[in-house]
Design an enzyme around this catalytic site. Structure first.
Site, mmCIF file in Angstrom:
data_model
loop_
_atom_site.group_PDB
_atom_site.id
_atom_site.type_symbol
_atom_site.label_atom_id
_atom_site.label_comp_id
_atom_site.label_asym_id
_atom_site.label_seq_id
_atom_site.Cartn_x
_atom_site.Cartn_y
_atom_site.Cartn_z
ATOM 1 N N ARG A 271 -40.186 22.776 -12.298
ATOM 2 C CA ARG A 271 -41.568 23.232 -12.388
ATOM 3 C C ARG A 271 -42.372 22.698 -11.205
ATOM 4 O O ARG A 271 -42.047 21.650 -10.655
ATOM 5 C CB ARG A 271 -42.190 22.782 -13.716
ATOM 6 C CG ARG A 271 -41.429 23.375 -14.907
ATOM 7 C CD ARG A 271 -42.158 23.176 -16.199
ATOM 8 N NE ARG A 271 -43.460 23.794 -16.260
ATOM 9 C CZ ARG A 271 -43.698 25.082 -16.504
ATOM 10 N NH1 ARG A 271 -42.698 25.919 -16.700
ATOM 11 N NH2 ARG A 271 -44.928 25.547 -16.551
ATOM 12 N N HIS A 443 -33.005 1.555 -45.811
ATOM 13 C CA HIS A 443 -31.586 1.883 -45.887
ATOM 14 C C HIS A 443 -31.372 2.920 -46.973
ATOM 15 O O HIS A 443 -32.010 2.834 -48.020
ATOM 16 C CB HIS A 443 -30.794 0.611 -46.217
ATOM 17 C CG HIS A 443 -29.329 0.872 -46.419
ATOM 18 N ND1 HIS A 443 -28.457 1.057 -45.358
ATOM 19 C CD2 HIS A 443 -28.589 0.986 -47.549
ATOM 20 C CE1 HIS A 443 -27.239 1.264 -45.847
ATOM 21 N NE2 HIS A 443 -27.293 1.229 -47.168
HETATM 22 P P1 FAD Z 1 -50.445 22.973 -18.830
HETATM 23 O O1 FAD Z 1 -49.913 22.973 -20.195
HETATM 24 O O2 FAD Z 1 -49.654 23.633 -17.767
HETATM 25 O O3 FAD Z 1 -51.890 23.625 -18.906
HETATM 26 C C1 FAD Z 1 -52.647 23.868 -17.763
HETATM 27 C C2 FAD Z 1 -53.674 24.942 -18.082
HETATM 28 O O4 FAD Z 1 -54.547 25.055 -16.968
HETATM 29 C C3 FAD Z 1 -53.058 26.310 -18.300
HETATM 30 O O5 FAD Z 1 -53.508 26.834 -19.508
HETATM 31 C C4 FAD Z 1 -53.544 27.130 -17.102
HETATM 32 O O6 FAD Z 1 -53.806 28.475 -17.441
HETATM 33 C C5 FAD Z 1 -54.844 26.424 -16.735
HETATM 34 N N1 FAD Z 1 -55.220 26.531 -15.325
HETATM 35 C C6 FAD Z 1 -54.461 26.227 -14.241
HETATM 36 N N2 FAD Z 1 -55.176 26.386 -13.106
HETATM 37 C C7 FAD Z 1 -56.412 26.797 -13.484
HETATM 38 C C8 FAD Z 1 -57.594 27.114 -12.777
HETATM 39 N N3 FAD Z 1 -57.663 27.014 -11.449
HETATM 40 N N4 FAD Z 1 -58.672 27.523 -13.476
HETATM 41 C C9 FAD Z 1 -58.638 27.622 -14.836
HETATM 42 N N5 FAD Z 1 -57.537 27.319 -15.565
HETATM 43 C C10 FAD Z 1 -56.447 26.904 -14.894
HETATM 44 N N6 FAD Z 1 -43.128 18.735 -22.975
HETATM 45 C C11 FAD Z 1 -42.923 17.855 -23.979
HETATM 46 O O7 FAD Z 1 -43.523 16.776 -23.978
HETATM 47 N N7 FAD Z 1 -42.060 18.131 -25.007
HETATM 48 C C12 FAD Z 1 -41.367 19.289 -25.054
HETATM 49 O O8 FAD Z 1 -40.587 19.511 -25.982
HETATM 50 C C13 FAD Z 1 -41.559 20.236 -24.020
HETATM 51 N N8 FAD Z 1 -40.910 21.405 -24.038
HETATM 52 C C14 FAD Z 1 -41.131 22.312 -23.052
HETATM 53 C C15 FAD Z 1 -40.437 23.517 -23.088
HETATM 54 C C16 FAD Z 1 -40.622 24.457 -22.098
HETATM 55 C C17 FAD Z 1 -39.870 25.751 -22.163
HETATM 56 C C18 FAD Z 1 -41.549 24.185 -21.038
HETATM 57 C C19 FAD Z 1 -41.787 25.193 -19.956
HETATM 58 C C20 FAD Z 1 -42.239 22.994 -20.988
HETATM 59 C C21 FAD Z 1 -42.037 22.045 -21.989
HETATM 60 N N9 FAD Z 1 -42.699 20.816 -21.978
HETATM 61 C C22 FAD Z 1 -42.479 19.906 -22.981
HETATM 62 C C23 FAD Z 1 -43.621 20.441 -20.881
HETATM 63 C C24 FAD Z 1 -45.070 20.660 -21.302
HETATM 64 O O9 FAD Z 1 -45.254 21.999 -21.635
HETATM 65 C C25 FAD Z 1 -46.002 20.236 -20.171
HETATM 66 O O10 FAD Z 1 -45.706 18.927 -19.783
HETATM 67 C C26 FAD Z 1 -47.449 20.318 -20.615
HETATM 68 O O11 FAD Z 1 -47.799 21.628 -21.006
HETATM 69 C C27 FAD Z 1 -48.379 19.846 -19.484
HETATM 70 O O12 FAD Z 1 -49.686 19.891 -19.934
HETATM 71 P P2 FAD Z 1 -50.903 20.064 -18.907
HETATM 72 O O13 FAD Z 1 -52.134 20.015 -19.751
HETATM 73 O O14 FAD Z 1 -50.762 19.125 -17.796
HETATM 74 O O15 FAD Z 1 -50.745 21.515 -18.273
#
Ligand code: FAD
Length: 468
Positions: A271, A443
């Site tokens: 990613r 346990h």
């Molecule tokens: P994100 O969830 O990526 O959210 C960012 C948000 O910002 C998005 O909604 C996007 O639309 C918005 N955005 C971006 N740029 C802009 C902008 N310029 N203006 C307005 N909005 C914007 N993690 C775990 O801990 N456990 C798991 O089991 C797990 N499973 C996963 C399975 C899959 C298939 C995937 C792909 C990921 C998984 N992850 C898991 C990782 C987890 O999804 C991410 O670590 C987490 O979502 C990160 O959170 P975040 O808030 O940093 O960003």
């Protein structure tokens, strides 16, 4: 939008409504701040809720139930062959996601958090513009823009799946190639294998699940090999071409390049942080060479008043790290003496068996020349695991040979994802092996795995014989 048009003012603006952003917004509002969230998607919840953690675990659960039913014949219980209703599976997953996104929207409403839809960019050090509309002047801004799936170069027109498409279960392909043997590729590959696809996983590196200790990976790989059509490590996809309804894929492996045909291809090769096209050049923030936004332990960027959390910052790209940082950043903004200084951030792979680790790994200890003592206890010697017919895993604890301080722990087996929380707390609290051993564990439970591993580590094993 007209440059220079009047701007509205907000005390705290959070860009991104994923696990980092929505948690930061709620915590900041509960600390009395006036908070506005800018999110470009129609729904709140980010990658985790909409196309990551939550839908993947709902699907994994369905597949595990089928697997458990098939395995039950070992205990003398036989079920008929399962029938997969793809529409039902999809509807359940979507209802889980829908309920949770509505839950966040409801919490926002109760906390008085406003959401502005659209893509945000910096117009200046204290000003954001939202695509197609408003200008917002802020006192504090939290960047929680997250990450996106990396793609194979030149593959845009091929219609390959990423996690987003795969989690919508558009179909159950007869054959599926998963490019990338990290946790996302393996979790999704096993889902499709459970649903009936013949799945091949290709990984460029020598091992699956880079970052996990090889002894943990071995257990997962052994189990996965029984469910997957193939696992190719040190293998590279050299070419993908669309052929009829499927794909012709050239794979380099052991010095040979062979062409295979697959119905679908799922790409999960890592990613990338969402730091592009944010107008960061209008601020003092400069992403590092990989695109991550550097922050200090109070999550401050190089630009005063702008903070960053979650996947867009360096560190494990995990929802629980983003959420923990979200709480800290809100407290920092509110003037509390908070810092993000976690000693242990657990990592979990929801394969079957699950694997989870926290704190120092054996691999990192070796690489960094940190002396550790390892206590390991096999699930095969644990009453509860035997009663469940799940004896394939183990727990291990890593401790400082001098002080006996717990430095790291890992579990491979059922419920490893839940069990690892105890070890994480123990590391955060500065617990020693003695502390783990002196804690009475219920346990017969799987939680005894960590207790027994601590006893092995301390040279006080009871349920296995360890030669002195
Ligand atoms: P994100 O969830 O990526 O959210 C960012 C948000 O910002 C998005 O909604 C996007 O639309 C918005 N955005 C971006 N740029 C802009 C902008 N310029 N203006 C307005 N909005 C914007 N993690 C775990 O801990 N456990 C798991 O089991 C797990 N499973 C996963 C399975 C899959 C298939 C995937 C792909 C990921 C998984 N992850 C898991 C990782 C987890 O999804 C991410 O670590 C987490 O979502 C990160 O959170 P975040 O808030 O940093 O960003």
């Amino acid at each position: 939008m007209v440059m220079g048009s009047p701007a509205r003012e907000a005390e705290v603006v959070v860009v991104g409504g994923g696990p980092g952003g929505y948690v930061a917004a709620i915590r900041a509002a509960s600390l009395g701040k006036d908070v506005l969230v800018i999110e470009e998607r129609a729904e709140l919840g980010g990658v985790c809720l909409l196309e990551g953690c939550i839908p993947s675990k709902a699907l994994i659960n369905a597949v595990e139930v089928m697997h458990a039913a098939a395995e039950a014949k070992r205990f003398g219980v036989t079920f008929g062959a399962p029938k997969v209703d793809v529409a039902g599976l999809r509807a359940f997953t979507q209802s889980v996601v829908g309920d949770l996104t509505k839950g966040i929207a409801g919490l926002f409403k109760k906390h008085g958090i406003e959401v502005v839809r659209g893509r945000a960019r910096f117009e200046g050090q204290r000003m954001l513009t939202v695509e197609g509309g408003e200008r917002i002047a802020f006192k504090h801004c939290v960047l929680a823009t997250g990450s996106r799936a990396a793609t194979l170069p030149g593959s845009d027109a091929l219609g390959l799946w990423s996690n987003r498409e795969a989690l919508q279960v558009p179909e159950i392909p007869e054959t599926l190639l998963v490019v990338g043997g990290g946790y996302i590729g393996l979790e999704l590959g096993l889902v499709y294998a459970g649903l009936g696809s013949k799945v091949t996983v290709v990984e460029m590196l020598p091992n699956l699940l880079t970052g996990a200790d090889p002894d943990l990976v071995q257990v997962v790989q052994r189990a996965a090999a029984k469910k997957l059509a193939g696992i190719l490590t040190e293998a590279k996809v050299a070419r993908i071409e669309k052929k009829g309804d499927g794909y012709e894929v050239a794979i380099e492996h052991k010095g040979e390049t062979k062409t295979h045909v697959f119905s679908k291809v799922l790409v999960s090769i890592g990613r990338k942080p969402n730091s592009l096209d944010l107008g960061l050049e209008k601020t003092a923030i400069r992403p590092d060479a990989r695109g991550f936004i550097p922050v200090d332990d109070r999550l401050r960027t190089a630009e005063p008043g702008i903070y960053a959390i979650g996947d867009v910052t360096p560190g494990p790209m995990l929802a629980h790290r983003a959420q923990a940082q979200g709480k800290v950043v809100a407290e920092v903004i509110a003037g509390h003496p908070a810092a993000f200084d976690a000693r242990a951030i657990p990592a979990v792979v929801f394969t079957d068996p699950e694997v989870a680790w926290t704190g120092l790994t054996e691999t990192d200890a070796k690489a960094q020349g940190i002396p550790v003592h390892v206590g390991k206890f096999p699930a095969a010697a644990l009453g509860r695991a035997k009663g469940m017919g799940r004896t394939e895993g183990f727990a291990k604890v890593l401790s400082d040979p001098e002080t006996k301080l717990l430095l790291g722990a890992a579990v491979v087996g059922p419920h490893a994802s839940d069990l690892i929380a105890e070890a994480t707390l123990a590391i955060e609290m500065g617990a020693t092996l003695e502390d783990l051993m002196a804690t009475v564990h219920p346990h017969p439970t799987l939680s005894e795995l960590l207790l027994e591993a601590a006893e092995v580590g301390a040279g006080a094993a009871v349920h296995i014989y360890v030669k002195k």
